[in-house]
Design a protein around this motif. Structure first.
Motif, PDB file in Angstrom:
ATOM      1  N   ARG A  36       0.714  -1.140   0.001  1.00 24.17           N
ATOM      2  CA  ARG A  36      -0.079   0.057   0.125  1.00 24.17           C
ATOM      3  C   ARG A  36       1.158   1.325   0.138  1.00 24.17           C
ATOM      4  NH1 ARG A  36      -3.225  -1.140   4.646  1.00 24.17           N
ATOM      5  NH2 ARG A  36      -4.293  -2.545   3.633  1.00 24.17           N
ATOM      6  N   MET A  37       1.587   1.335   0.940  1.00 21.92           N
ATOM      7  CA  MET A  37       2.703   2.257   0.734  1.00 21.92           C
ATOM      8  C   MET A  37       3.443   2.610  -0.557  1.00 21.92           C
ATOM      9  SD  MET A  37       4.054   2.542   4.815  1.00 21.92           S
ATOM     10  CE  MET A  37       5.581   1.841   4.385  1.00 21.92           C
ATOM     11  N   CYS A  38       3.991   1.377  -1.145  1.00 19.21           N
ATOM     12  CA  CYS A  38       4.579   1.680  -2.537  1.00 19.21           C
ATOM     13  C   CYS A  38       3.400   2.130  -3.436  1.00 19.21           C
ATOM     14  CB  CYS A  38       4.953   0.200  -3.026  1.00 19.21           C
ATOM     15  SG  CYS A  38       6.394  -0.662  -2.273  1.00 19.21           S
ATOM     16  N   GLY A  39       2.320   1.821  -3.408  1.00 16.45           N
ATOM     17  CA  GLY A  39       1.347   2.313  -4.222  1.00 16.45           C
ATOM     18  C   GLY A  39       1.117   3.914  -3.957  1.00 16.45           C
ATOM     19  N   LEU A  40       1.211   4.300  -2.645  1.00 18.99           N
ATOM     20  CA  LEU A  40       0.911   5.673  -2.632  1.00 18.99           C
ATOM     21  C   LEU A  40       2.231   6.449  -3.009  1.00 18.99           C
ATOM     22  CD1 LEU A  40      -0.411   5.479   1.313  1.00 18.99           C
ATOM     23  CD2 LEU A  40      -1.533   6.151  -0.774  1.00 18.99           C
ATOM     24  N   VAL A  41       3.344   5.934  -2.782  1.00 17.93           N
ATOM     25  CA  VAL A  41       4.565   6.678  -3.436  1.00 17.93           C
ATOM     26  C   VAL A  41       4.425   6.620  -4.792  1.00 17.93           C
ATOM     27  CG1 VAL A  41       7.107   6.410  -3.530  1.00 17.93           C
ATOM     28  CG2 VAL A  41       5.992   6.055  -1.200  1.00 17.93           C
ATOM     29  N   LYS A  42       4.124   5.676  -5.709  1.00 15.27           N
ATOM     30  CA  LYS A  42       4.194   5.573  -7.030  1.00 15.27           C
ATOM     31  C   LYS A  42       3.146   6.833  -7.524  1.00 15.27           C
ATOM     32  CE  LYS A  42       5.529   0.983  -7.587  1.00 15.27           C
ATOM     33  NZ  LYS A  42       5.057  -0.517  -7.762  1.00 15.27           N
ATOM     34  N   ARG A  43       2.014   6.779  -6.970  1.00 15.02           N
ATOM     35  CA  ARG A  43       0.889   7.992  -7.054  1.00 15.02           C
ATOM     36  C   ARG A  43       1.356   8.981  -6.785  1.00 15.02           C
ATOM     37  NH1 ARG A  43      -4.607   6.612  -4.302  1.00 15.02           N
ATOM     38  NH2 ARG A  43      -3.576   8.249  -2.662  1.00 15.02           N
ATOM     39  N   LEU A  44       2.114   9.390  -5.677  1.00 14.93           N
ATOM     40  CA  LEU A  44       2.581  10.747  -5.504  1.00 14.93           C
ATOM     41  C   LEU A  44       3.622  10.944  -6.528  1.00 14.93           C
ATOM     42  CD1 LEU A  44       2.695  12.916  -3.459  1.00 14.93           C
ATOM     43  CD2 LEU A  44       4.611  11.669  -2.175  1.00 14.93           C
ATOM     44  N   ALA A  45       4.531  10.053  -6.876  1.00 12.04           N
ATOM     45  CA  ALA A  45       5.424  10.597  -8.056  1.00 12.04           C
ATOM     46  C   ALA A  45       5.013  10.972  -9.327  1.00 12.04           C
ATOM     47  CB  ALA A  45       6.305   9.338  -8.163  1.00 12.04           C
ATOM     48  N   THR A  46       3.786  10.004  -9.566  1.00 13.16           N
ATOM     49  CA  THR A  46       3.200  10.518 -10.915  1.00 13.16           C
ATOM     50  C   THR A  46       2.710  11.883 -10.699  1.00 13.16           C
ATOM     51  OG1 THR A  46       1.215   9.123 -10.249  1.00 13.16           O
ATOM     52  CG2 THR A  46       2.899   7.985 -11.635  1.00 13.16           C
ATOM     53  N   GLN A  47       1.864  12.136  -9.621  1.00  7.99           N
ATOM     54  CA  GLN A  47       1.387  13.324  -9.734  1.00  7.99           C
ATOM     55  C   GLN A  47       2.452  14.700  -9.636  1.00  7.99           C
ATOM     56  OE1 GLN A  47      -0.733  13.328  -5.973  1.00  7.99           O
ATOM     57  NE2 GLN A  47      -2.723  12.299  -6.839  1.00  7.99           N
ATOM     58  N   ILE A  48       3.597  14.219  -9.040  1.00 12.78           N
ATOM     59  CA  ILE A  48       4.429  15.289  -9.116  1.00 12.78           C
ATOM     60  C   ILE A  48       5.048  15.437 -10.646  1.00 12.78           C
ATOM     61  CG2 ILE A  48       6.840  15.699  -8.630  1.00 12.78           C
ATOM     62  CD1 ILE A  48       6.447  14.720  -5.694  1.00 12.78           C
ATOM     63  N   GLN A  49       5.119  14.126 -11.388  1.00 15.02           N
ATOM     64  CA  GLN A  49       5.520  14.326 -12.700  1.00 15.02           C
ATOM     65  C   GLN A  49       4.676  15.206 -13.658  1.00 15.02           C
ATOM     66  OE1 GLN A  49       6.331  10.399 -13.571  1.00 15.02           O
ATOM     67  NE2 GLN A  49       8.710  10.546 -13.334  1.00 15.02           N
ATOM     68  N   GLU A  50       3.501  15.195 -13.216  1.00 17.05           N
ATOM     69  CA  GLU A  50       2.369  15.731 -14.148  1.00 17.05           C
ATOM     70  C   GLU A  50       2.575  17.271 -14.055  1.00 17.05           C
ATOM     71  OE1 GLU A  50      -1.292  14.297 -12.771  1.00 17.05           O
ATOM     72  OE2 GLU A  50      -0.996  12.198 -13.873  1.00 17.05           O
ATOM     73  N   LEU A  51       3.230  17.754 -12.925  1.00 17.86           N
ATOM     74  CA  LEU A  51       3.487  19.496 -12.878  1.00 17.86           C
ATOM     75  C   LEU A  51       4.432  19.736 -13.865  1.00 17.86           C
ATOM     76  CD1 LEU A  51       3.711  19.520  -8.822  1.00 17.86           C
ATOM     77  CD2 LEU A  51       1.813  20.297 -10.503  1.00 17.86           C
ATOM     78  N   GLU A  52       4.482  20.918 -14.099  1.00 23.08           N
ATOM     79  CA  GLU A  52       5.218  21.453 -15.111  1.00 23.08           C
ATOM     80  C   GLU A  52       6.844  21.159 -14.425  1.00 23.08           C
ATOM     81  OE1 GLU A  52       5.849  25.936 -16.637  1.00 23.08           O
ATOM     82  OE2 GLU A  52       3.625  25.301 -16.673  1.00 23.08           O
ATOM     83  N   ALA A  53       7.702  20.946 -15.613  1.00 25.22           N
ATOM     84  CA  ALA A  53       8.987  20.743 -15.507  1.00 25.22           C
ATOM     85  C   ALA A  53       9.815  21.924 -14.631  1.00 25.22           C
ATOM     86  CB  ALA A  53       9.918  20.156 -16.444  1.00 25.22           C
ATOM     87  N   SER A  54       9.661  23.152 -14.799  1.00 27.58           N
ATOM     88  CA  SER A  54      10.161  24.249 -14.461  1.00 27.58           C
ATOM     89  C   SER A  54       9.526  25.012 -13.019  1.00 27.58           C
ATOM     90  CB  SER A  54      10.279  25.294 -15.367  1.00 27.58           C
ATOM     91  OG  SER A  54       8.951  25.864 -15.826  1.00 27.58           O
ATOM     92  N   ASP A  55       8.442  24.082 -12.770  1.00 25.70           N
ATOM     93  CA  ASP A  55       7.872  24.474 -11.417  1.00 25.70           C
ATOM     94  C   ASP A  55       8.653  24.306 -10.185  1.00 25.70           C
ATOM     95  OD1 ASP A  55       5.995  25.430  -9.730  1.00 25.70           O
ATOM     96  OD2 ASP A  55       4.402  23.570 -10.003  1.00 25.70           O
TER      97      ASP A  55
END
Length: 169
Positions: A36-55
């Motif tokens: 479950r914690m792996c899933g949360l970390v993966k989801r958080l990483a994908t949400q961070i990657q969806e942000l603009e690269a220069s943000d």
């Protein structure tokens, strides 16, 4: 609701059983919590990657996440978020106290290490740890020691001819 009596949902959990046996995880709930914690970390990483690269917020959150996971010992380097997406429950299992003890040669087998931990023979820093599910961070890896009252410590000191009878009174 239809139920297929020939194919159960939990029947194909070969990987889970392999991990539970390899790392001598006694409670299946620990493994599901790691998943479950792996899933949360993966989801958080994908949400961070969806942000603009220069943000600047993205850069700050990426740095914090990588620093936290590296400090826990779950990823080998702090290079990129791609490491976070490949995080598995086995990475959490590798940071359990008995696994680290076997790696540091405090015990020869995982079962022996779990027994030492459950008996209270090991301390991490000043605290005696009796829970085999204790996760050891990179910083605390250097502070794993035998407990002061430990018979194993007494045998090691006796073998190395460093035994002082006053210490064990």
């Amino acid at each position: 609701r239809r139920v297929d009596f020939l194919q159960w949902k939990k029947e194909h959990n070969v990987r889970e059983i392999q991990v539970l046996r390899r790392y001598h995880v006694q409670r299946r709930e620990d493994y599901t919590m790691y998943n479950r914690m792996c899933g949360l970390v993966k989801r958080l990483a994908t949400q961070i990657q969806e942000l603009e690269a220069s943000d600047p917020f993205r850069m700050q959150m990426t740095q914090q996440l990588l620093e936290k996971l590296y400090g826990l010992g779950l990823i080998p380097t702090k290079k990129s978020l791609a490491l976070c997406e490949r995080l598995t429950a086995s990475a959490f299992c590798r940071r359990r106290l008995p696994v680290v003890m076997v790696r540091l040669r405090y015990a020869q087998t995982m079962k022996e290490a779990v027994t030492f931990v459950e008996q209270g023979q090991i301390r991490v820093g000043p605290e005696i740890v009796t829970d085999p599910a204790f996760l050891v961070t990179r910083n605390f890896e250097d502070f794993i020691r035998w407990a002061d009252h430990s018979k194993v410590k007494k045998h090691i000191k006796k073998y190395a001819d460093q035994l002082d009878d006053y210490d064990f009174l």
